[in-house]
Design a protein around this motif. Structure first.
Motif, PDB file in Angstrom:
ATOM      1  N   GLN A 207     -33.279 -96.646 -68.972  1.00  0.00           N
ATOM      2  CA  GLN A 207     -32.239 -97.623 -69.307  1.00  0.00           C
ATOM      3  C   GLN A 207     -32.411 -98.075 -70.750  1.00  0.00           C
TER       4      GLN A 207
ATOM      5  N   ASN B 232     -21.900-106.381 -69.495  1.00  0.00           N
ATOM      6  CA  ASN B 232     -21.923-107.600 -68.672  1.00  0.00           C
ATOM      7  C   ASN B 232     -21.695-107.283 -67.196  1.00  0.00           C
ATOM      8  N   GLN B 233     -22.401-106.285 -66.702  1.00  0.00           N
ATOM      9  CA  GLN B 233     -22.336-105.853 -65.301  1.00  0.00           C
ATOM     10  C   GLN B 233     -21.003-105.220 -64.922  1.00  0.00           C
ATOM     11  N   HIS B 234     -20.125-105.031 -65.898  1.00  0.00           N
ATOM     12  CA  HIS B 234     -18.834-104.383 -65.638  1.00  0.00           C
ATOM     13  C   HIS B 234     -18.939-102.901 -65.982  1.00  0.00           C
ATOM     14  N   GLU B 235     -18.576-102.040 -65.031  1.00  0.00           N
ATOM     15  CA  GLU B 235     -18.683-100.602 -65.249  1.00  0.00           C
ATOM     16  C   GLU B 235     -17.602-100.129 -66.214  1.00  0.00           C
TER      17      GLU B 235
ATOM     18  N   GLN C 291     -24.929-101.362 -71.910  1.00  0.00           N
ATOM     19  CA  GLN C 291     -26.122-100.937 -71.179  1.00  0.00           C
ATOM     20  C   GLN C 291     -25.897 -99.523 -70.658  1.00  0.00           C
TER      21      GLN C 291
ATOM     22  N   GLN D  44     -22.312 -99.809 -68.870  1.00  0.00           N
ATOM     23  CA  GLN D  44     -21.880-101.119 -68.394  1.00  0.00           C
ATOM     24  C   GLN D  44     -21.885-102.133 -69.527  1.00  0.00           C
TER      25      GLN D  44
END
Length: 222
Positions: free
Chosen positions: A191, A146-149, A178, A144
């Motif tokens: 993680q 910025n929270q975008h997969e 991430q 990911q």
């Protein structure tokens, strides 16, 4: 009118700083995915406040596991296989020459681990497990930004305890990524953050002229 107390020290006999007032020497350890898992190869990063050497030992027996050295970059990495229920410590000397000890995190008795390395334009990853529990038969790796997969991998682990593969690094784009490891029920196991493309992040500063005046003492706004 006011008053103030001025303290004058004798230059020939300057006051001694107590050890508690001196800058502390520190040594910290960071397992790659956030925790250690017993019976698996674990990669551990370390950071010291100044150059030093430390001995990693098993606490109860004193058996030497490894020696680590903190150089001018202040960081480094080593790998080892912890045993379940064992405690591991690092012994080193601080600025005063006194022996200090830092405990490594306790290893989980069972679980899975994720390791990644960037080489030749590819991101290599290895996933290991030390349990036959059903929720570890399939593991997921999620990338990911910025929270975008960016990418989701489903890894079948029911035929073995380790898998190694790679993906093109440019498939993850630039910037920090991430990386998360989940079990079959989407429980978070490990993680970490990586920069998938070395040198890919470039800053292009831009200057806009809002007001321009070339006269003497003229006002210019950018």
């Amino acid at each position: 009118m006011y008053s103030r107390v001025l303290i004058v020290y004798d230059k020939a006999n300057p006051p001694l700083l107590s050890r508690t007032a001196q800058e502390n020497t520190t040594l910290s350890f960071y397992p790659e995915g956030g925790n250690l898992v017993a019976g698996l190869t674990n990669y551990v990063a370390y950071k010291g406040s100044e150059p030093m050497a430390a001995a990693i030992t098993e606490a109860s027996s004193g058996r030497l596991i490894d020696s680590v050295f903190v150089n001018e970059s202040s960081v480094g990495q080593f790998q080892f296989i912890p045993e379940s229920g064992k405690k591991y410590i690092a012994t080193w000397k601080d600025k005063n020459g006194d022996l200090q000890q830092t405990s490594l995190p306790q290893a989980l008795p069972y679980g899975a681990s994720l390791h990644t390395e960037l080489a030749a334009g590819k991101l290599y990853y290895s996933v290991q497990k030390n349990t036959d529990a059903a929720n570890y038969d399939t593991l997921y790796v999620l990338f990911q930004n910025n929270q975008h997969e960016l990418l989701r991998l489903s890894i079948a682990m029911n035929r073995g305890s380790k898998t190694v593969n790679n993906i093109p690094a440019d498939s993850l784009g630039a910037g920090m990524v991430q990386v998360s490891l989940f079990d079959a029920k989407w429980n978070l196991l490990q993680q970490k953050f990586i920069q998938a493309q070395e040198g890919a992040v470039q800053w292009q500063p831009q200057v806009n002229i809002v007001e321009k005046n070339l006269a003497a003492k003229g006002k210019n706004v950018i």
